[in-house]
Structure formats: structure tokens, C-alpha cells
Design a protein around this motif. Structure first.
Motif, PDB file in Angstrom:
ATOM      1  N   ASN A   1       0.843  -1.190   0.000  1.00  0.00           N
ATOM      2  CA  ASN A   1       0.000   0.000   0.000  1.00  0.00           C
ATOM      3  C   ASN A   1       0.884   1.247   0.000  1.00  0.00           C
ATOM      4  N   ILE A   2       0.492   2.230  -0.775  1.00  0.00           N
ATOM      5  CA  ILE A   2       1.260   3.474  -0.831  1.00  0.00           C
ATOM      6  C   ILE A   2       0.363   4.625  -0.404  1.00  0.00           C
ATOM      7  N   ALA A   3       0.871   5.445   0.483  1.00  0.00           N
ATOM      8  CA  ALA A   3       0.077   6.543   1.037  1.00  0.00           C
ATOM      9  C   ALA A   3      -0.382   7.504  -0.058  1.00  0.00           C
ATOM     10  N   LYS A   4      -1.597   8.013   0.111  1.00  0.00           N
ATOM     11  CA  LYS A   4      -2.147   9.024  -0.784  1.00  0.00           C
ATOM     12  C   LYS A   4      -2.823  10.101   0.049  1.00  0.00           C
ATOM     13  N   LEU A   5      -2.869  11.296  -0.486  1.00  0.00           N
ATOM     14  CA  LEU A   5      -3.577  12.407   0.146  1.00  0.00           C
ATOM     15  C   LEU A   5      -4.365  13.150  -0.924  1.00  0.00           C
ATOM     16  N   GLU A   6      -5.360  13.873  -0.475  1.00  0.00           N
ATOM     17  CA  GLU A   6      -6.020  14.823  -1.356  1.00  0.00           C
ATOM     18  C   GLU A   6      -5.525  16.212  -0.963  1.00  0.00           C
ATOM     19  N   LEU A   7      -4.982  16.897  -1.919  1.00  0.00           N
ATOM     20  CA  LEU A   7      -4.421  18.218  -1.658  1.00  0.00           C
ATOM     21  C   LEU A   7      -5.406  19.295  -2.121  1.00  0.00           C
ATOM     22  N   PHE A   8      -5.656  20.251  -1.259  1.00  0.00           N
ATOM     23  CA  PHE A   8      -6.581  21.336  -1.583  1.00  0.00           C
ATOM     24  C   PHE A   8      -5.950  22.244  -2.629  1.00  0.00           C
ATOM     25  N   LYS A   9      -6.684  22.526  -3.687  1.00  0.00           N
ATOM     26  CA  LYS A   9      -6.150  23.356  -4.760  1.00  0.00           C
ATOM     27  C   LYS A   9      -5.942  24.792  -4.291  1.00  0.00           C
TER      28      LYS A   9
ATOM     29  N   GLU B   1      -9.577   9.851   0.425  1.00  0.00           N
ATOM     30  CA  GLU B   1      -8.322  10.007   1.157  1.00  0.00           C
ATOM     31  C   GLU B   1      -8.401  11.235   2.064  1.00  0.00           C
ATOM     32  N   GLU B   2      -7.443  11.323   2.987  1.00  0.00           N
ATOM     33  CA  GLU B   2      -7.391  12.478   3.888  1.00  0.00           C
ATOM     34  C   GLU B   2      -7.091  13.743   3.085  1.00  0.00           C
ATOM     35  N   VAL B   3      -7.797  14.811   3.415  1.00  0.00           N
ATOM     36  CA  VAL B   3      -7.597  16.085   2.727  1.00  0.00           C
ATOM     37  C   VAL B   3      -6.615  16.937   3.531  1.00  0.00           C
TER      38      VAL B   3
ATOM     39  N   TYR C   1      -7.172  17.367  -5.365  1.00  0.00           N
ATOM     40  CA  TYR C   1      -6.608  16.415  -6.321  1.00  0.00           C
ATOM     41  C   TYR C   1      -5.706  15.445  -5.562  1.00  0.00           C
ATOM     42  N   LEU C   2      -5.568  14.233  -6.108  1.00  0.00           N
ATOM     43  CA  LEU C   2      -4.801  13.177  -5.456  1.00  0.00           C
ATOM     44  C   LEU C   2      -3.306  13.403  -5.630  1.00  0.00           C
ATOM     45  N   VAL C   3      -2.554  13.217  -4.545  1.00  0.00           N
ATOM     46  CA  VAL C   3      -1.092  13.258  -4.599  1.00  0.00           C
ATOM     47  C   VAL C   3      -0.543  12.048  -3.861  1.00  0.00           C
ATOM     48  N   GLY C   4       0.668  11.656  -4.212  1.00  0.00           N
ATOM     49  CA  GLY C   4       1.332  10.530  -3.566  1.00  0.00           C
ATOM     50  C   GLY C   4       2.827  10.737  -3.563  1.00  0.00           C
ATOM     51  N   PRO C   5       3.563   9.807  -2.980  1.00  0.00           N
ATOM     52  CA  PRO C   5       5.023   9.952  -2.915  1.00  0.00           C
ATOM     53  C   PRO C   5       5.658   9.916  -4.297  1.00  0.00           C
ATOM     54  N   LEU C   6       6.746  10.633  -4.421  1.00  0.00           N
ATOM     55  CA  LEU C   6       7.514  10.682  -5.667  1.00  0.00           C
ATOM     56  C   LEU C   6       8.801   9.883  -5.479  1.00  0.00           C
TER      57      LEU C   6
END
Length: 659
Positions: free
Chosen positions: A457-465, A530-532, A573-578
Motif C-alpha cells: 500500500n502506498i500513502a495518498k492524500l487529497e491536496l486542496f487546490k 483520502e485524507e484532505v 486532487y490526489l497526490v502521492g510519494p515521488l
């Protein structure tokens, strides 16, 4: 006897374990040199290390070495090169006295070597560089030196050269064949010594050697030798140079006389820590220091036998199985015998016990005693966003697997466990794909019990625009007879992944608390589940209606939950580790590797040709797209492709995912 703790550091596959094996052979510790290919090296003992041909955990070796200027006991530490095991490197830094950094001839300084150089310099550890694989690449090391100078921002001092009759010549062993220019390069770090050297006009002056010794210790000189760990050329000379240079002075960083380097579990003796004494003193006195300001054994006021602790002699009773005070057993790694004395700088093993914390990279301290800021000098890296969910196939075996997992976490705190109370499952967090894969393999060894585990599993977040959105939040109930009152606020983005609430109006504490808790709850699950993060609620005004305050606050919570969530569908929008990746492959495999990276939506940053038909490329992509890439690379290149990956998930370093 002079003790010297020396670490070997490098980028993956640069020759750390091969150099360690050669040093052990030259010192007479082993009669034959093992190889990574045959899986019989002294450093790599774990089954996973042998199968994969990489170092997974730090190894410690005691090497006697005699020079013309003294007899030494080198405490040689071979460190893992893969980024997933980086915490094992940083844990060593407080006790590291000298570092050997291996660079590979024929290429620029590679990423993991760059990172460890920065960390060693930050920790003020003297560094001696060794350009390896000159048996394969000959004199093709100029690019390596140029690249090294770019990193150090000062010219490294090359103290080896090609001999007139073949082979290599080394400065300490044959100083007279080196030019005056080389000696001036050494002396450039000390203006007074350089002026005295010019005044002396004496080619046999001892000033360059003395400056080399002190300048390396002070981080003013970075000497470079070269050779081959495989053939042994330059290895003896390298050790002499390392021992000639001055070591870092390891000070007492706290009230503790012991620094923890690593933790282990042994079937015979149980848990123990590899520790570095910062002072010389009796073991009994060390225990008294460690427990003086912390939690005493049985802090109910009674000792082990249930008697009052007023009897000091009883409290300091000696354990018959230990040469120390009850609860502290310190023993020699060479003989396995308990020791009465700590000797500054001489590594030893300390048995784990219930009254002392033994956290790698930190001083030994009493349980429950908070670390000081000084002790936090070497901060741990952030926890990885990678995890797997584990579940025993037989529920009755859960305690068995928890025991194995706790042993894994004991040895490598880079892992972390979480129990999911709602499902009874176990979540194992690690520093990367390889880290988790190896962890699961290790706990599953030598047992017929079965363990089910999820994909990674890879962490994801929702980032506020980036925006500022004014909202009016109100909720009515009981046929519109009751109202939450109208809350006027502004939702806006923050500069990072944080969440904040700012009150621009004075409100009662219970109202502020209700707003805060409901806002945080609303952010737990956004439009994509996901968590915002990355948003701030600025409360501009709120008038609490008359009536039952408890009902009003309940309705206010509903208003905020519903109102804030309504803003998420079009504004997150969804973001994850790079993941940043570097790959070294034969040039004829480059095309298929680039094709695979393209399928993974990776962005190629650079490609350049290294020596011997090798291509070196850098790229980055979302971590979820690069799952399985290392295995695919081995298949695409018939096992000879090398990759290095660094994954992070911060507000400055992330990937935008497909929605």
C-alpha cells in the motif's frame, strides 16, 4: 592498544563488502576471500543477503593492524548501500571516528555516495576516499575527482599515482616520489605550515604528513587513494592512511556513557545492542549513572525480591551471571565474556533489559526519560509511506507472528507496526518496497506457519487546490425550528500538507472546540476517499442562536461536516510519494529500460554514457508506478542492471496522481 571505529560507505554495488572481505583477509582474520557471487562473505550472513547479493544490515568486524606508527584494533563497520536501509547508516554517525567512502572509477560520484558524504560532513566525521575498480578502468578516474570536487566545493587531494614501472604509488609509503605540488596541495589547508614549508626548502620535511593528519581530522583535507578491492591493490595502503589521519573526537553527548550503534537478536543470549563507550569506567559505575536520573527497577519502591529499596547494598547486588550490576551485562564481541570495564572507543555488546532504552543512533538512557535536544542531533528520517497488511492464516498463531514482527522491529526500527483493532489485522510500515519485501521474507523464514499479506500500500492524500473560497455554513432541524446559527468562513490553501483553523472573531471555548473537531473530521475522507490536507479554515463570524447550547453545537458540527465536504469534489486532487530513480545499465539494454519507464509515466531527467559501454540515467515517477521496477530491471538486463531509488512524500516532493 589504539581502538579506531571505521565505517565503510558507498553507493550500492561500489565494492563495500568486497573491500571488507579483502581487509579481513589481509589482516589474517580469514584464510580465503569470499565473494558476493558465491554467497560466502563474512559480512552477508542473512539468507536474503546471500540470495540477492546485497548488504541488508550493518556488520561489525574487529581487525588488528600494525603500522610503523602504532598497533591498532580497527572496529570495521560495513554498511548497507541501498537507500531503504539508510537509517542503519545514520544510526552509526554519532560514534563514527573515521569514514572510508568508496567511489567507483569510470563514473561520477553516484547518488547514495553523495548523500552519505553530506551526512558524514554534517556529523564532522573525517573522510578518506578510495577510488575502486582501477583493475578494470585503469586511469579513468578523472571524472570521479571532478565530480567529487563539485560536491565538496574544495579540491580533494589525490595521493596516489601511476608508477614508472607499473602499479600504483601511494603517498605515505613512498613520499619522495611525489612532486612538491602534491605536498603544497596538502599544506594549502594550513597557511602557516605552507609558509614554513617554503622557508625550509626541505623535500623531506615532515610538515605535509603532519598537516595531512590534522587537516583530515578537521575536515579541511579530503585525501584520495585508489586501487582495487577485488585484487587487493592499495588496500593495505588505504588502511595505513586511515589510521594515520586523526579520528573524530566522540564526546559524551549526554549523561549516558554509551551510544547505541545497532541492535541484534541471538538465539542463545537474546536481545542485545552494539554500543560505543564514550568514556572509560567500571561497568558498575556506568549502570549507576544510567539509572541515577531515570526510572529505577521496580519503581514501586521495592526491589526484585520485594524488599524495601532503602537497603542500598541489596539494590546494588551483583548478578551472578554478569560482571556488572544487576540488570546490566556488558560483554566482549570477540570472546563473548562479560566485562568489568568500559574502555573508551572499544565496542561491546549490551544485553537488553527492562529498565534501559537502547534506541539505535542515541545514547543508552533509562526507560521513560525524554531525550534532550542534544541527543536528537541526528534526526531519524521520516517514516516511509509504504506498508503492507498482514494476517495469520490461523488466528491462533497471531501471537507467534507478533513476536516475530517485534523481533524484526527491534533489530531495525525503520519498520513500524500498527494493530488494526477493527479488523484484527497487522499493518507493517517500511522504508520502501525492498525494505518491506525483505522484512516479510525474514519473518517467514524457518517456519511452516502461513502468513497472508496484501500487496504494498502506498500513502495518498487529497491536496486542496490553490484557492480562497468563502462559505456560509448553517444547518436546520426539527422542522426548521432549530438552527446551528450561520457560520461565515473562508477555506483557503496552505503552503504545505498541514491543516489549520484561524479565528478572526472571539468565540466561547466550547464553540471553538466544536468547530475544530468537526473541521478535522470533515478532512478525514475527501472526494477520493483520502485524507484532505493543505487547507485552512478562517472563521470570520458566528452568532450563536438562543436556546439549548448542546443542540446548537451538535447542529453546528453537522453544518461544518456537510459544508466543508461539499467543497471537496472540485477543489482537491490526489497526490502521492515521488520516487527519484537512477539506473546503470549496459548501453544495449538502454532502449528496453527507457520503454519500461515510459509505460510507467516516468520523466527522464538525464542520460549520460559512463565507461565500458555503460549508460547512466536519472528519472522520476510516482512511487505507485514504480512498484516492481527493480525486479523488472533485473529481468530486462539479465540480472546485471543496477537501480537506486529514493522515495519521499512531503509538500515539496510529491507526485500528482491520476484522478
Amino acid at each position: 592498544m589504539i581502538y579506531r571505529t571505521v565505517g565503510i560507505f558507498a553507493h550500492i554495488d561500489s565494492g563495500k563488502t568486497t573491500l571488507t572481505e579483502r581487509i579481513l583477509f589481509e589482516a589474517g582474520k580469514i584464510s580465503a576471500i569470499g565473494t558476493i557471487e558465491d554467497g560466502n562473505t563474512e559480512s552477508d550472513q542473512l539468507q536474503e543477503e546471500i540470495e540477492r547479493g546485497i548488504s541488508i544490515r550493518t556488520s561489525f568486524h574487529v581487525v588488528p593492524w600494525t603500522t610503523t606508527f602504532g598497533s591498532f584494533e580497527i572496529q570495521l563497520i560495513d554498511t548497507p548501500g541501498h537507500i531503504d536501509f539508510r537509517n542503519q547508516v545514520t544510526d552509526l554517525l554519532p560514534a563514527m571516528e573515521t569514514a572510508i567512502v568508496i567511489l567507483e572509477a569510470g563514473t561520477v560520484v553516484q547518488s547514495q555516495a553523495r548523500l552519505v558524504i553530506e551526512e558524514l560532513r554534517k556529523a564532522n566525521v573525517p573522510i578518506v576516499f578510495f577510488i575502486n575498480k582501477l583493475d578494470r578502468f585503469g586511469e579513468e578516474y578523472l571524472d570521479t575527482l571532478v565530480s567529487l570536487e563539485e560536491i565538496l566545493l574544495v579540491p580533494p587531494v589525490s595521493l596516489f599515482q601511476k608508477g614508472k614501472t607499473g602499479g600504483w604509488e601511494y603517498y605515505l609509503e613512498n613520499e619522495q616520489v611525489f612532486s612538491k605540488t602534491t605536498k603544497e596541495e596538502i599544506l594549502a589547508s594550513d597557511e602557516e605550515s605552507l609558509l614554513n614549508f617554503w622557508k625550509e626548502e626541505n623535500e623531506s620535511s615532515f610538515l605535509p604528513r603532519k598537516t595531512l593528519q590534522t587537516g583530515t581530522k578537521e575536515g579541511k583535507i579530503y585525501p584520495v587513494y585508489g586501487g582495487s578491492a577485488k585484487t587487493g591493490e592499495g588496500v593495505k595502503e588505504l588502511l595505513n592512511l586511515v589510521l594515520w589521519t586523526g579520528p573524530k573526537e566522540t564526546d559524551l553527548v549526554s549523561k549516558s556513557p554509551l551510544l547505541v550503534l545497532s541492535r541484534r537478536t541471538d538465539p542463545q543470549i537474546g536481545r542485545y545492542a552494539v554500543v560505543y563507550p564514550t568514556v572509560s569506567m567500571p561497568v558498575k559505575k556506568a549502570f549507576q549513572i544510567l539509572t541515577k536520573s531515570g526510572k529505577k527497577p521496580n519503581d514501586s519502591g521495592k526491589n526484585k525480591n520485594g524488599h524495601s529499596n532503602e537497603n542500598k547494598d541489596q539494590e546494588e547486588k551483583t548478578d551472578p551471571n554478569s560482571n556488572g550490576i544487576l540488570g546490566l551485562t556488558f560483554f566482549s564481541p570477540e570472546t563473548g565474556e562479560a566485562q568489568d570495564m568500559l574502555i573508551k572507543g572499544k565496542l561491546g555488546y549490551l544485553l537488553a533489559n527492562e529498565i534501559l532504552d537502547m534506541e539505535p543512533g542515541k545514547p543508552v538512557s533509562p526507560v521513560g526519560l525524554a531525550s534532550s535536544e542534544t541527543e536528537r542531533k541526528f534526526n531519524e528520517p521520516a517514516l516511509s509511506p509504504f506498508s503492507v497488511v498482514l494476517e495469520p492464516e490461523n488466528s491462533s498463531e497471531k501471537e507467534f507472528w507478533l513476536c516475530r514482527l517485534n523481533e524484526l522491529v527491534w533489530e531495525d526500527p525503520g519498520y513500524r507496526l500498527e494493530l488494526k483493532e477493527e479488523t484484527g489485522q497487522i499493518a507493517l510500515f517500511g522504508r520502501g518496497e525492498l525494505h518491506l519485501e525483505i522484512g516479510i521474507r525474514r519473518i517467514s523464514e524457518k517456519t511452516e506457519k502461513k502468513l497472508s499479506f496484501s500487496s504494498i500500500n502506498i500513502a495518498k492524500l487529497e491536496l486542496f487546490k490553490k484557492m480562497s473560497h468563502k462559505v456560509a455554513l448553517e444547518h436546520r432541524a426539527f422542522e426548521d425550528q432549530k438552527s446551528s446559527g450561520a457560520l461565515i468562513a473562508v477555506l483557503e490553501d496552505t503552503a504545505d500538507f498541514s491543516k489549520h483553523i484561524a479565528f478572526e472573531v472571539s468565540l466561547p471555548e466550547e464553540v471553538k472546540h466544536s468547530i475544530e473537531t468537526s473541521f478535522m473530521e470533515a478532512c478525514l475522507h475527501g472526494f477520493y476517499g483520502e485524507e484532505v490536507c493543505g487547507l485552512k479554515l478562517r472563521v470570520l463570524s458566528y452568532e450563536m442562536p438562543p436556546g439549548d447550547s448542546q443542540t446548537t453545537l451538535t447542529l453546528l458540527k453537522v453544518a461544518i461536516l456537510a459544508g466543508v465536504k461539499e467543497c471537496f469534489p472540485s477543489n482537491t486532487y490526489l497526490v502521492g510519494p515521488l520516487t527519484e530513480i537512477e539506473v546503470m545499465v549496459d548501453a544495449d539494454h538502454l532502449g528496453v529500460v527507457l520503454s519500461d519507464l515510459s509505460r510507467r509515466n516516468a520523466k527522464v531527467v538525464s542520460i549520460f554514457e559512463a565507461v565500458a559501454g555503460k549508460s547512466h540515467l536519472k528519472a522520476n515517477a510516482s512511487a505507485e508506478n514504480l512498484l516492481g521496477f527493480s525486479g523488472a530491471l533485473r529481468n530486462m538486463t539479465k540480472g546485471i542492471g543496477i537501480s537506486w531509488e529514493r522515495t519521499a512524500f512531503t509538500s515539496e516532493f510529491y507526485a500528482v496522481l491520476k484522478e
